[in-house]
Design a protein around this motif. Sequence first.
Motif, PDB file in Angstrom:
ATOM      1  N   VAL A 121      97.289  84.465  21.161  1.00  0.00           N
ATOM      2  CA  VAL A 121      96.817  84.896  22.487  1.00  0.00           C
ATOM      3  C   VAL A 121      98.024  85.299  23.338  1.00  0.00           C
ATOM      4  CG1 VAL A 121      95.508  84.426  24.602  1.00  0.00           C
ATOM      5  CG2 VAL A 121      94.771  83.409  22.426  1.00  0.00           C
ATOM      6  N   CYS A 122      98.158  86.586  23.499  1.00  0.00           N
ATOM      7  CA  CYS A 122      99.252  87.117  24.311  1.00  0.00           C
ATOM      8  C   CYS A 122      99.055  86.713  25.766  1.00  0.00           C
ATOM      9  CB  CYS A 122      99.271  88.645  24.198  1.00  0.00           C
ATOM     10  SG  CYS A 122     100.526  89.434  25.208  1.00  0.00           S
ATOM     11  N   PRO A 123     100.058  86.093  26.395  1.00  0.00           N
ATOM     12  CA  PRO A 123      99.942  85.829  27.835  1.00  0.00           C
ATOM     13  C   PRO A 123      99.651  87.129  28.588  1.00  0.00           C
ATOM     14  CG  PRO A 123     101.833  84.684  26.912  1.00  0.00           C
ATOM     15  CD  PRO A 123     101.329  85.602  25.828  1.00  0.00           C
ATOM     16  N   SER A 124      98.974  87.037  29.705  1.00  0.00           N
ATOM     17  CA  SER A 124      98.475  88.225  30.417  1.00  0.00           C
ATOM     18  C   SER A 124      99.590  88.931  31.187  1.00  0.00           C
ATOM     19  CB  SER A 124      97.341  87.817  31.360  1.00  0.00           C
ATOM     20  OG  SER A 124      96.305  87.200  30.651  1.00  0.00           O
ATOM     21  N   ILE A 125     100.611  89.368  30.456  1.00  0.00           N
ATOM     22  CA  ILE A 125     101.739  90.052  31.088  1.00  0.00           C
ATOM     23  C   ILE A 125     101.333  91.398  31.667  1.00  0.00           C
ATOM     24  CG2 ILE A 125     103.558  88.929  29.744  1.00  0.00           C
ATOM     25  CD1 ILE A 125     103.410  91.355  27.825  1.00  0.00           C
ATOM     26  N   TRP A 126     100.205  91.938  31.205  1.00  0.00           N
ATOM     27  CA  TRP A 126      99.690  93.219  31.713  1.00  0.00           C
ATOM     28  C   TRP A 126      98.951  93.038  33.034  1.00  0.00           C
ATOM     29  CZ3 TRP A 126      94.722  91.630  31.505  1.00  0.00           C
ATOM     30  CH2 TRP A 126      94.374  90.768  30.458  1.00  0.00           C
ATOM     31  N   ALA A 127      98.650  91.807  33.398  1.00  0.00           N
ATOM     32  CA  ALA A 127      97.926  91.549  34.642  1.00  0.00           C
ATOM     33  C   ALA A 127      98.835  90.949  35.706  1.00  0.00           C
ATOM     34  CB  ALA A 127      96.745  90.612  34.380  1.00  0.00           C
ATOM     35  N   TRP A 128      99.709  90.033  35.282  1.00  0.00           N
ATOM     36  CA  TRP A 128     100.632  89.403  36.222  1.00  0.00           C
ATOM     37  C   TRP A 128     101.731  88.699  35.417  1.00  0.00           C
ATOM     38  CZ3 TRP A 128     100.543  83.924  38.026  1.00  0.00           C
ATOM     39  CH2 TRP A 128      99.862  83.100  37.144  1.00  0.00           C
ATOM     40  N   ARG A 129     102.794  88.315  36.095  1.00  0.00           N
ATOM     41  CA  ARG A 129     103.948  87.646  35.474  1.00  0.00           C
ATOM     42  C   ARG A 129     104.544  88.465  34.330  1.00  0.00           C
ATOM     43  NH1 ARG A 129     103.786  81.251  34.720  1.00  0.00           N
ATOM     44  NH2 ARG A 129     105.920  81.796  34.144  1.00  0.00           N
ATOM     45  N   ALA A 130     104.862  89.728  34.620  1.00  0.00           N
ATOM     46  CA  ALA A 130     105.477  90.592  33.613  1.00  0.00           C
ATOM     47  C   ALA A 130     106.831  90.062  33.166  1.00  0.00           C
ATOM     48  CB  ALA A 130     105.639  92.009  34.175  1.00  0.00           C
ATOM     49  N   ASP A 131     107.475  89.227  34.012  1.00  0.00           N
ATOM     50  CA  ASP A 131     108.775  88.671  33.674  1.00  0.00           C
ATOM     51  C   ASP A 131     108.711  87.760  32.449  1.00  0.00           C
ATOM     52  OD1 ASP A 131     107.207  87.057  35.513  1.00  0.00           O
ATOM     53  OD2 ASP A 131     108.871  85.647  35.523  1.00  0.00           O
ATOM     54  N   ARG A 132     107.514  87.363  32.040  1.00  0.00           N
ATOM     55  CA  ARG A 132     107.364  86.460  30.899  1.00  0.00           C
ATOM     56  C   ARG A 132     107.667  87.163  29.570  1.00  0.00           C
ATOM     57  NH1 ARG A 132     102.158  82.527  31.125  1.00  0.00           N
ATOM     58  NH2 ARG A 132     103.443  80.698  31.514  1.00  0.00           N
ATOM     59  N   LEU A 144      99.716  87.092  17.934  1.00  0.00           N
ATOM     60  CA  LEU A 144      98.351  87.471  17.561  1.00  0.00           C
ATOM     61  C   LEU A 144      97.600  87.794  18.846  1.00  0.00           C
ATOM     62  CD1 LEU A 144      97.621  84.659  14.933  1.00  0.00           C
ATOM     63  CD2 LEU A 144      98.501  86.965  14.515  1.00  0.00           C
ATOM     64  N   CYS A 145      97.116  89.015  18.963  1.00  0.00           N
ATOM     65  CA  CYS A 145      96.537  89.511  20.206  1.00  0.00           C
ATOM     66  C   CYS A 145      95.013  89.592  20.122  1.00  0.00           C
ATOM     67  CB  CYS A 145      97.083  90.898  20.528  1.00  0.00           C
ATOM     68  SG  CYS A 145      98.879  90.952  20.715  1.00  0.00           S
ATOM     69  N   ILE A 146      94.343  89.291  21.231  1.00  0.00           N
ATOM     70  CA  ILE A 146      92.885  89.339  21.249  1.00  0.00           C
ATOM     71  C   ILE A 146      92.346  90.568  21.981  1.00  0.00           C
ATOM     72  CG2 ILE A 146      92.647  86.836  21.027  1.00  0.00           C
ATOM     73  CD1 ILE A 146      92.096  86.687  24.018  1.00  0.00           C
ATOM     74  N   PHE A 147      93.247  91.397  22.531  1.00  0.00           N
ATOM     75  CA  PHE A 147      92.823  92.650  23.152  1.00  0.00           C
ATOM     76  C   PHE A 147      93.539  93.812  22.469  1.00  0.00           C
ATOM     77  CE2 PHE A 147      92.250  89.733  26.930  1.00  0.00           C
ATOM     78  CZ  PHE A 147      90.865  89.694  26.824  1.00  0.00           C
ATOM     79  N   PRO A 148      92.841  94.930  22.250  1.00  0.00           N
ATOM     80  CA  PRO A 148      93.392  95.998  21.398  1.00  0.00           C
ATOM     81  C   PRO A 148      94.618  96.713  21.951  1.00  0.00           C
ATOM     82  CG  PRO A 148      91.243  96.623  22.315  1.00  0.00           C
ATOM     83  CD  PRO A 148      91.435  95.178  22.624  1.00  0.00           C
ATOM     84  N   THR A 162      99.953  91.700  16.209  1.00  0.00           N
ATOM     85  CA  THR A 162      98.778  92.162  15.474  1.00  0.00           C
ATOM     86  C   THR A 162      97.530  91.919  16.312  1.00  0.00           C
ATOM     87  OG1 THR A 162      99.795  91.634  13.342  1.00  0.00           O
ATOM     88  CG2 THR A 162      97.397  91.894  13.359  1.00  0.00           C
ATOM     89  N   TYR A 163      96.682  92.930  16.391  1.00  0.00           N
ATOM     90  CA  TYR A 163      95.390  92.762  17.055  1.00  0.00           C
ATOM     91  C   TYR A 163      94.418  92.136  16.064  1.00  0.00           C
ATOM     92  CZ  TYR A 163      90.837  93.981  19.017  1.00  0.00           C
ATOM     93  OH  TYR A 163      89.548  93.921  19.490  1.00  0.00           O
ATOM     94  N   VAL A 164      93.823  90.990  16.442  1.00  0.00           N
ATOM     95  CA  VAL A 164      92.928  90.270  15.529  1.00  0.00           C
ATOM     96  C   VAL A 164      91.497  90.183  16.055  1.00  0.00           C
ATOM     97  CG1 VAL A 164      94.832  88.922  14.566  1.00  0.00           C
ATOM     98  CG2 VAL A 164      93.530  87.997  16.506  1.00  0.00           C
ATOM     99  N   GLY A 165      91.222  90.863  17.177  1.00  0.00           N
ATOM    100  CA  GLY A 165      89.885  90.809  17.749  1.00  0.00           C
ATOM    101  C   GLY A 165      89.716  89.615  18.670  1.00  0.00           C
ATOM    102  N   HIS A 166      88.640  89.656  19.441  1.00  0.00           N
ATOM    103  CA  HIS A 166      88.356  88.556  20.353  1.00  0.00           C
ATOM    104  C   HIS A 166      87.270  87.675  19.761  1.00  0.00           C
ATOM    105  CE1 HIS A 166      87.685  86.197  23.910  1.00  0.00           C
ATOM    106  NE2 HIS A 166      88.607  86.865  24.571  1.00  0.00           N
ATOM    107  N   PRO A 167      87.524  86.380  19.605  1.00  0.00           N
ATOM    108  CA  PRO A 167      86.539  85.488  18.971  1.00  0.00           C
ATOM    109  C   PRO A 167      85.172  85.507  19.652  1.00  0.00           C
ATOM    110  CG  PRO A 167      88.648  84.385  19.163  1.00  0.00           C
ATOM    111  CD  PRO A 167      88.785  85.669  19.910  1.00  0.00           C
ATOM    112  N   ALA A 376      94.091  87.201  11.307  1.00  0.00           N
ATOM    113  CA  ALA A 376      95.135  86.274  11.763  1.00  0.00           C
ATOM    114  C   ALA A 376      95.876  85.674  10.581  1.00  0.00           C
ATOM    115  CB  ALA A 376      94.517  85.178  12.623  1.00  0.00           C
ATOM    116  N   ALA A 377      95.140  85.260   9.557  1.00  0.00           N
ATOM    117  CA  ALA A 377      95.777  84.671   8.370  1.00  0.00           C
ATOM    118  C   ALA A 377      96.638  85.699   7.638  1.00  0.00           C
ATOM    119  CB  ALA A 377      94.708  84.108   7.434  1.00  0.00           C
ATOM    120  N   ASP A 378      96.172  86.934   7.552  1.00  0.00           N
ATOM    121  CA  ASP A 378      96.966  87.994   6.902  1.00  0.00           C
ATOM    122  C   ASP A 378      98.271  88.226   7.650  1.00  0.00           C
ATOM    123  OD1 ASP A 378      95.000  88.337   5.000  1.00  0.00           O
ATOM    124  OD2 ASP A 378      94.179  90.183   5.873  1.00  0.00           O
TER     125      ASP A 378
END
Length: 389
Positions: A121-132, A144-148, A162-167, A376-378
């Motif tokens: 789960v990528c921290p929401s650097i695209w929404a706020w706290r880009a410094d992260r 492992l990313c949940i948004f494309p 890697t984009y793995v989809g949103h559960p 995710a496993a791949d």
Amino acid sequence: MSVRSPHVAMVAGETSGDLLAGLLLDGLRAKWPEVQSHGIGGPQMQQRGFDAWWQSERLAVHGYSFELIQKLLGILKIRNHLRDRLLADKPDVFIGVDAPDFNLGLEGKLRAVGIKTVHFVCPSIWAWRADRIDTIRASADHVLCIFPFEPELLAKHGIAATYVGHPLARVIPMVPDKAGARAQLGLRVDDEVLAILPGSRSAEVAYIAKPFFLAAKRLLARRPGLKLVVPAVPKQREKIESIARECGMEGQLHIVTGQSHTVMAACDCTLIASGTATLEAALYKLPMVISYHMHPISWRLMKRKQLQPWVGLPNILCRDFVVPELLQHEATPDTLAAAVERWLDARKNNSPMIQALEERFTALHESLLRDTPKLAADAIEKVLFPVAD
């Protein structure tokens, strides 16, 4: 590729992290039936053979002042003990599931001594706290990313992802059973139903529930047959009931414990606090009014760090104001009621705007629907056992 079963350490905080980690363990066990996994986790992980040295709930932060300080000191102590234990018996890979404040620092220390690290789960650097972004680059071998859109964004900063989809896209049906959900809640097929979701945390409920319930009171005065359903997180039910009484809505709100997905499947529209629940509502193809209210100082701090014009996940993912957002001083009972009523009228009149919204959210659902455990496993296998070009 046939490789030995890896030794995996994991940390998942809170219920959502436990669910994500459970899916990930499904994928790892399908690839390596004898995989060993341990660290910090919850019941979903333990059902899959995970050895929980500490429970996920130990990382949850609640309370105020001295109690909060004690809790944070306890969490820091757990992280230090975990770090020392993993440095003494190095795993093949460490996977931090969400909980970035806990996991990224730990990942950085483990990576510095050669342990492979993955952040799920990528921290929401695209929404706020880009410094992260610098912390992520230093901490994680792979994300492992949940948004494309996230892997491309991370790649620009030299971070493999890697984009793995949103559960949630796997959990929520593409076409919800509205009639079945209504029957489960004791509602008629022809009822007009509004779902009210004022948040799951105590501070959210304290700031948001009152304007939501007062908006509902105005709607009920104009639409006497309107059914108002509130799915309450168990810990917040008493507080929600108290605020309902304060607003003169006792007996007017159908408050249920949990069952948020059933309520979303059953309703015509939702008045909802910004957060993950808004994505759930979008996957249920629901018209919604997104709102949020917080302490004025917190609001000013958040606004300074906000990187996009949207706050709600459906709007962020669609890159458009597909549903209204009424935030902070704009979130008055009158404005909330008016925005909800526009959707209810559109639904009642079979307006094309409802069909357009449903088509937009169906496309969003399809974009998020992937075989998350396998992908995710791949990706983890490639981190562990890279193949030379």
